[in-house]
Design an enzyme around this catalytic site. Structure first.
Site, PDB file in Angstrom:
ATOM      1  N   GLY A 203       0.722   3.980   1.491  1.00  0.00           N
ATOM      2  CA  GLY A 203       0.847   4.591   2.432  1.00  0.00           C
ATOM      3  C   GLY A 203       1.820   4.083   3.562  1.00  0.00           C
ATOM      4  O   GLY A 203       2.068   4.665   4.777  1.00  0.00           O
ATOM      5  N   SER A 204       2.044   2.955   3.366  1.00  0.00           N
ATOM      6  CA  SER A 204       2.897   2.190   4.336  1.00  0.00           C
ATOM      7  C   SER A 204       4.372   2.173   4.176  1.00  0.00           C
ATOM      8  O   SER A 204       5.129   2.085   3.021  1.00  0.00           O
ATOM      9  CB  SER A 204       2.602   0.522   4.020  1.00  0.00           C
ATOM     10  OG  SER A 204       3.643  -0.115   4.579  1.00  0.00           O
ATOM     11  N   ALA A 205       5.066   2.918   5.214  1.00  0.00           N
ATOM     12  CA  ALA A 205       6.521   3.081   4.912  1.00  0.00           C
ATOM     13  C   ALA A 205       7.524   1.817   4.774  1.00  0.00           C
ATOM     14  O   ALA A 205       8.390   2.095   3.751  1.00  0.00           O
ATOM     15  CB  ALA A 205       6.881   3.632   6.352  1.00  0.00           C
TER      16      ALA A 205
ATOM     17  N   HIS B  45       0.812  -1.096  -0.014  1.00  0.00           N
ATOM     18  CA  HIS B  45      -0.137  -0.008   0.141  1.00  0.00           C
ATOM     19  C   HIS B  45       0.922   1.276  -0.011  1.00  0.00           C
ATOM     20  O   HIS B  45       1.952   1.142   0.725  1.00  0.00           O
ATOM     21  CB  HIS B  45      -1.023  -0.120   1.366  1.00  0.00           C
ATOM     22  CG  HIS B  45      -1.766   1.325   1.104  1.00  0.00           C
ATOM     23  ND1 HIS B  45      -1.711   2.244   1.430  1.00  0.00           N
ATOM     24  CD2 HIS B  45      -3.170   1.085   0.795  1.00  0.00           C
ATOM     25  CE1 HIS B  45      -2.758   3.202   1.284  1.00  0.00           C
ATOM     26  NE2 HIS B  45      -3.623   2.249   0.752  1.00  0.00           N
TER      27      HIS B  45
ATOM     28  N   ARG C 235       7.064   1.339   1.239  1.00  0.00           N
ATOM     29  CA  ARG C 235       7.781   2.259   0.469  1.00  0.00           C
ATOM     30  C   ARG C 235       9.287   2.182   0.171  1.00  0.00           C
ATOM     31  O   ARG C 235       9.991   2.245  -0.726  1.00  0.00           O
ATOM     32  CB  ARG C 235       7.352   3.649   0.838  1.00  0.00           C
ATOM     33  CG  ARG C 235       6.186   4.250   0.351  1.00  0.00           C
ATOM     34  CD  ARG C 235       5.620   5.706   0.752  1.00  0.00           C
ATOM     35  NE  ARG C 235       5.080   5.542   2.103  1.00  0.00           N
ATOM     36  CZ  ARG C 235       5.540   6.583   3.124  1.00  0.00           C
ATOM     37  NH1 ARG C 235       6.988   6.486   3.245  1.00  0.00           N
ATOM     38  NH2 ARG C 235       4.887   6.312   4.174  1.00  0.00           N
TER      39      ARG C 235
END
Ligand SMILES: N[C@@H](CCC(=O)N[C@@H](CS)C(=O)NCC(=O)O)C(=O)O
Length: 211
Positions: free
Chosen positions: A8-10, A6, A13
């Site tokens: 938004g997930s660090a 996702h 990323r």
């Protein structure tokens, strides 16, 4: 390579940035953890811990972002790749930073900052003290060197960059930690895939504003 993620997930990323640094193409499979995609039987078969990021490379499934980062460099990087060099002591420092990120820095994001995103209530002071302590430690790690584990960019910088940038969601003031602030500005410039990382941060900011 299928990549369950996702934006938004660090942790997700950090994998995207590492793949970019290695020139790898990921087959992106977006997961909505809020609506429980990760609990679907077909995903639990791939990862019984039902967490993202999860990478499936030709039938081989691996999760835990930092394990994915080192796997990607060991499997697809150059020999003695500077992102995760072969030297045991260099690796030990990189691993220490990765574990520091997982157990201390990202952990205090989860306990102090994440509830602010979800419920818009300020963190209890003792949780913010843990954040301060973690950033002070990171500042100390950066006293001698330009990067978190030595003189060049490694997977530890990429993992910590994903975490540190996520604090921007609450307009965190990095200026109290001058070595961190300097490293952050440089890391943004030199880390491949920074733009995708930033898009993920913006995604959470918009989510916060609309809720
Ligand atoms: N330490 C793990 C953290 C993974 C994690 O907690 N992922 C969250 C999203 S950021 C998740 O998948 N939560 C859903 C669940 O646990 O069911 C990593 O770095 O990969």
């Amino acid at each position: 390579m299928d990549f369950y993620y996702h934006p938004g997930s660090a942790p997700c990323r950090s994998v995207i940035m590492t793949a970019k640094a290695l020139g790898l193409e990921l087959n992106l499979k977006m997961m909505n953890v809020m609506s429980g995609d990760q609990l679907k039987p077909e995903f639990v078969k791939l990862n019984p811990q039902h967490t993202i990021p999860t990478l499936v490379d030709n039938g081989f499934s691996v999760w835990e972002s930092r394990a994915i980062l080192t796997y990607l460099v060991e499997k697809y990087g150059k020999e003695d790749d500077s992102l995760y060099p072969a030297d045991a002591q260099k690796r030990a420092v990189i691993n220490q930073r990765l574990y520091f990120d997982m157990g201390t820095l990202f952990q205090c994001f989860i306990t102090a900052i994440y509830p602010q995103i979800r419920t818009k209530t300020p963190a209890p002071p003792e949780e913010m003290e843990k954040v301060d302590k973690a950033f002070k430690l990171l500042n100390t790690f950066l006293e001698k060197d330009e990067f978190v584990a030595g003189s060049s960019l490694t997977v530890a910088d990429i993992s910590i960059l994903a975490t540190v940038s996520t604090f921007e969601i609450v307009d965190f003031d990095f200026s109290k930690y001058p070595n961190v602030a300097k490293w952050y500005e440089n890391a943004k410039e030199v880390t491949p895939g920074w733009e995708q990382n930033w898009e993920g941060i913006m995604f959470i900011k918009k989510f916060m504003e609309s809720n």
